[in-house]
Scaffold this motif. Structure first.
Motif, PDB file in Angstrom:
ATOM      1  N   HIS A  18       0.874  -1.170   0.000  1.00 29.11           N
ATOM      2  CA  HIS A  18       0.000   0.000   0.000  1.00 29.11           C
ATOM      3  C   HIS A  18       0.912   1.220   0.000  1.00 29.11           C
ATOM      4  CE1 HIS A  18      -3.563  -2.374   1.036  1.00 29.11           C
ATOM      5  NE2 HIS A  18      -2.854  -2.955   1.982  1.00 29.11           N
ATOM      6  N   SER A  19       0.794   2.052  -1.013  1.00 31.49           N
ATOM      7  CA  SER A  19       1.638   3.242  -1.119  1.00 31.49           C
ATOM      8  C   SER A  19       0.910   4.435  -0.506  1.00 31.49           C
ATOM      9  CB  SER A  19       1.945   3.511  -2.592  1.00 31.49           C
ATOM     10  OG  SER A  19       2.760   4.648  -2.725  1.00 31.49           O
ATOM     11  N   VAL A  20       1.574   5.137   0.415  1.00 33.90           N
ATOM     12  CA  VAL A  20       0.984   6.316   1.050  1.00 33.90           C
ATOM     13  C   VAL A  20       2.030   7.420   1.145  1.00 33.90           C
ATOM     14  CG1 VAL A  20      -0.760   5.089   2.406  1.00 33.90           C
ATOM     15  CG2 VAL A  20       1.501   5.436   3.370  1.00 33.90           C
ATOM     16  N   THR A  21       1.543   8.640   1.260  1.00 36.53           N
ATOM     17  CA  THR A  21       2.435   9.769   1.458  1.00 36.53           C
ATOM     18  C   THR A  21       2.945   9.744   2.898  1.00 36.53           C
ATOM     19  OG1 THR A  21       0.690  11.245   2.207  1.00 36.53           O
ATOM     20  CG2 THR A  21       1.116  11.158  -0.194  1.00 36.53           C
ATOM     21  N   PRO A  22       4.056  10.404   3.170  1.00 36.12           N
ATOM     22  CA  PRO A  22       4.527  10.491   4.555  1.00 36.12           C
ATOM     23  C   PRO A  22       3.477  11.115   5.490  1.00 36.12           C
ATOM     24  CG  PRO A  22       6.287  11.115   3.064  1.00 36.12           C
ATOM     25  CD  PRO A  22       5.042  10.972   2.229  1.00 36.12           C
ATOM     26  N   GLU A  23       2.747  12.098   4.998  1.00 32.81           N
ATOM     27  CA  GLU A  23       1.719  12.731   5.825  1.00 32.81           C
ATOM     28  C   GLU A  23       0.596  11.752   6.157  1.00 32.81           C
ATOM     29  OE1 GLU A  23       4.189  15.428   3.660  1.00 32.81           O
ATOM     30  OE2 GLU A  23       2.781  13.980   2.802  1.00 32.81           O
ATOM     31  N   MET A  24       0.144  11.009   5.169  1.00 35.80           N
ATOM     32  CA  MET A  24      -0.909  10.017   5.388  1.00 35.80           C
ATOM     33  C   MET A  24      -0.415   8.917   6.329  1.00 35.80           C
ATOM     34  SD  MET A  24      -3.967   8.931   4.999  1.00 35.80           S
ATOM     35  CE  MET A  24      -4.731   9.749   3.633  1.00 35.80           C
ATOM     36  N   PHE A  25       0.826   8.508   6.167  1.00 32.87           N
ATOM     37  CA  PHE A  25       1.395   7.489   7.047  1.00 32.87           C
ATOM     38  C   PHE A  25       1.348   7.972   8.499  1.00 32.87           C
ATOM     39  CE2 PHE A  25       4.559   5.077   9.291  1.00 32.87           C
ATOM     40  CZ  PHE A  25       4.489   3.813   8.743  1.00 32.87           C
ATOM     41  N   ASP A  26       1.782   9.201   8.738  1.00 31.97           N
ATOM     42  CA  ASP A  26       1.770   9.748  10.101  1.00 31.97           C
ATOM     43  C   ASP A  26       0.355   9.809  10.661  1.00 31.97           C
ATOM     44  OD1 ASP A  26       4.514  10.004  10.286  1.00 31.97           O
ATOM     45  OD2 ASP A  26       4.518  12.114   9.682  1.00 31.97           O
ATOM     46  N   GLN A  27      -0.614  10.199   9.841  1.00 32.78           N
ATOM     47  CA  GLN A  27      -2.011  10.237  10.293  1.00 32.78           C
ATOM     48  C   GLN A  27      -2.491   8.839  10.665  1.00 32.78           C
ATOM     49  OE1 GLN A  27      -4.217  12.085   7.121  1.00 32.78           O
ATOM     50  NE2 GLN A  27      -3.252  14.093   7.439  1.00 32.78           N
ATOM     51  N   MET A  28      -2.160   7.867   9.836  1.00 32.39           N
ATOM     52  CA  MET A  28      -2.569   6.483  10.104  1.00 32.39           C
ATOM     53  C   MET A  28      -1.912   5.968  11.379  1.00 32.39           C
ATOM     54  SD  MET A  28      -2.481   4.918   6.248  1.00 32.39           S
ATOM     55  CE  MET A  28      -3.049   3.281   6.745  1.00 32.39           C
ATOM     56  N   ARG A  29      -0.634   6.258  11.530  1.00 33.09           N
ATOM     57  CA  ARG A  29       0.087   5.816  12.728  1.00 33.09           C
ATOM     58  C   ARG A  29      -0.550   6.406  13.974  1.00 33.09           C
ATOM     59  NH1 ARG A  29       3.524   8.200  15.668  1.00 33.09           N
ATOM     60  NH2 ARG A  29       3.989   9.835  14.176  1.00 33.09           N
ATOM     61  N   GLN A  30      -0.824   7.697  13.955  1.00 32.59           N
ATOM     62  CA  GLN A  30      -1.421   8.370  15.110  1.00 32.59           C
ATOM     63  C   GLN A  30      -2.830   7.855  15.406  1.00 32.59           C
ATOM     64  OE1 GLN A  30      -1.050  12.595  14.432  1.00 32.59           O
ATOM     65  NE2 GLN A  30       1.176  12.463  14.293  1.00 32.59           N
ATOM     66  N   ALA A  31      -3.524   7.383  14.378  1.00 28.33           N
ATOM     67  CA  ALA A  31      -4.878   6.849  14.553  1.00 28.33           C
ATOM     68  C   ALA A  31      -4.878   5.383  14.996  1.00 28.33           C
ATOM     69  CB  ALA A  31      -5.660   7.001  13.249  1.00 28.33           C
ATOM     70  N   GLY A  32      -3.684   4.781  15.129  1.00 26.11           N
ATOM     71  CA  GLY A  32      -3.601   3.389  15.578  1.00 26.11           C
ATOM     72  C   GLY A  32      -3.781   2.355  14.488  1.00 26.11           C
ATOM     73  N   ALA A  33      -3.567   2.751  13.240  1.00 25.10           N
ATOM     74  CA  ALA A  33      -3.753   1.825  12.119  1.00 25.10           C
ATOM     75  C   ALA A  33      -2.677   0.746  12.043  1.00 25.10           C
ATOM     76  CB  ALA A  33      -3.786   2.595  10.801  1.00 25.10           C
ATOM     77  N   PHE A  34      -1.544   0.979  12.712  1.00 27.07           N
ATOM     78  CA  PHE A  34      -0.430   0.032  12.622  1.00 27.07           C
ATOM     79  C   PHE A  34      -0.161  -0.618  13.983  1.00 27.07           C
ATOM     80  CE2 PHE A  34       0.893   3.525   9.599  1.00 27.07           C
ATOM     81  CZ  PHE A  34       0.433   2.882   8.463  1.00 27.07           C
ATOM     82  N   CYS A  35       0.093  -1.907  13.961  1.00 30.69           N
ATOM     83  CA  CYS A  35       0.533  -2.593  15.177  1.00 30.69           C
ATOM     84  C   CYS A  35       2.054  -2.517  15.292  1.00 30.69           C
ATOM     85  CB  CYS A  35       0.066  -4.040  15.190  1.00 30.69           C
ATOM     86  SG  CYS A  35       0.679  -5.033  13.818  1.00 30.69           S
ATOM     87  N   LEU A  36       2.712  -2.250  14.167  1.00 31.43           N
ATOM     88  CA  LEU A  36       4.163  -2.175  14.133  1.00 31.43           C
ATOM     89  C   LEU A  36       4.540  -1.234  12.996  1.00 31.43           C
ATOM     90  CD1 LEU A  36       6.739  -3.516  15.405  1.00 31.43           C
ATOM     91  CD2 LEU A  36       6.619  -5.181  13.555  1.00 31.43           C
ATOM     92  N   TRP A  37       5.473  -0.318  13.253  1.00 29.79           N
ATOM     93  CA  TRP A  37       5.957   0.584  12.218  1.00 29.79           C
ATOM     94  C   TRP A  37       7.404   0.918  12.505  1.00 29.79           C
ATOM     95  CZ3 TRP A  37       2.866   2.097  16.193  1.00 29.79           C
ATOM     96  CH2 TRP A  37       3.344   3.110  17.007  1.00 29.79           C
ATOM     97  N   TRP A  38       8.109   1.337  11.430  1.00 26.38           N
ATOM     98  CA  TRP A  38       9.516   1.676  11.561  1.00 26.38           C
ATOM     99  C   TRP A  38       9.945   2.501  10.350  1.00 26.38           C
ATOM    100  CZ3 TRP A  38       7.428  -2.905  10.193  1.00 26.38           C
ATOM    101  CH2 TRP A  38       7.785  -3.430   8.948  1.00 26.38           C
ATOM    102  N   GLY A  39      11.071   3.139  10.489  1.00 30.04           N
ATOM    103  CA  GLY A  39      11.677   3.874   9.395  1.00 30.04           C
ATOM    104  C   GLY A  39      12.968   3.192   8.981  1.00 30.04           C
ATOM    105  N   ALA A  40      13.216   3.184   7.685  1.00 29.98           N
ATOM    106  CA  ALA A  40      14.465   2.622   7.158  1.00 29.98           C
ATOM    107  C   ALA A  40      14.705   3.195   5.771  1.00 29.98           C
ATOM    108  CB  ALA A  40      14.396   1.098   7.090  1.00 29.98           C
TER     109      ALA A  40
END
Length: 184
Positions: free
Chosen positions: A52-74
């Motif tokens: 699933h391709s998302v913008t960095p802004e959308m990713f941050d919104q999803m992360r803050q909303a609890g959409a991910f059980c695990l996330w990381w940067g690389a």
């Protein structure tokens, strides 16, 4: 009891996605395995990982909303695994996901049952694979090849090493044998 979260890790170019994709048909047919699509702040690539391709802004919104059980940067990108993975595990489906080695400690805290499989390959082979996929320039390939990661990320977890240094069929068979042996 929750099923097992299989964390697939390894350096750039070892063939993690290739091995996972090769094993997927063999493991899906058992009905006991789920392969979540990752959310990545990278454009879609028809020749690469189906994500699933998302913008960095959308990713941050999803992360803050609890959409991910695990996330990381690389490598200047953000990666996430959907929180729905918990439902899959609670329903008795084992989950297999490609994650960063540096996110293994968080995965160990997040999932009740975890197994770590590290895909490995020699430096020259990794560099050739990175060059063939065409996402990195020569400097990035050299930097990724020179990156040495100690296994301190594993903590007290046992790591099963799967060599991907022969044919893909050999590596896939090694992977399937390891996963089915660990999920019993």
């Amino acid at each position: 009891m929750a099923a097992t979260f299989f964390a697939v890790v390894g350096g750039s170019g070892v063939g993690k996605d290739t091995v996972i994709n090769g094993a997927k048909p063999k493991l899906v047919e058992t009905g006991a395995f789920h392969f979540p699509r990752r959310w990545i702040t990278r454009a879609p690539d028809p020749l690469g990982e189906n994500h699933h391709s998302v913008t960095p802004e959308m990713f941050d919104q999803m992360r803050q909303a609890g959409a991910f059980c695990l996330w990381w940067g690389a490598h200047e990108l953000q990666y996430g695994i959907s929180s729905q993975v918990h439902d899959q595990l609670n329903e008795g489906q084992n989950v297999i996901a490609n994650i960063s080695r540096n996110s293994v400690p968080e995965a160990n805290r997040t999932f009740p049952r975890i197994e770590v499989l590290e895909i490995t390959a020699g430096r020259e082979l990794r560099e050739a694979r990175l060059k063939a996929r065409g996402r990195e320039n020569q400097e990035q390939i050299v930097n990724r090849s020179n990156r040495c990661v100690e296994r301190s990320w594993a903590g007290n977890l046992t790591v099963v090493e799967i060599a991907n240094d022969s044919t893909i069929e050999v590596a896939v068979n090694r992977f399937v044998a390891a996963v089915t042996g660990l999920s019993d």
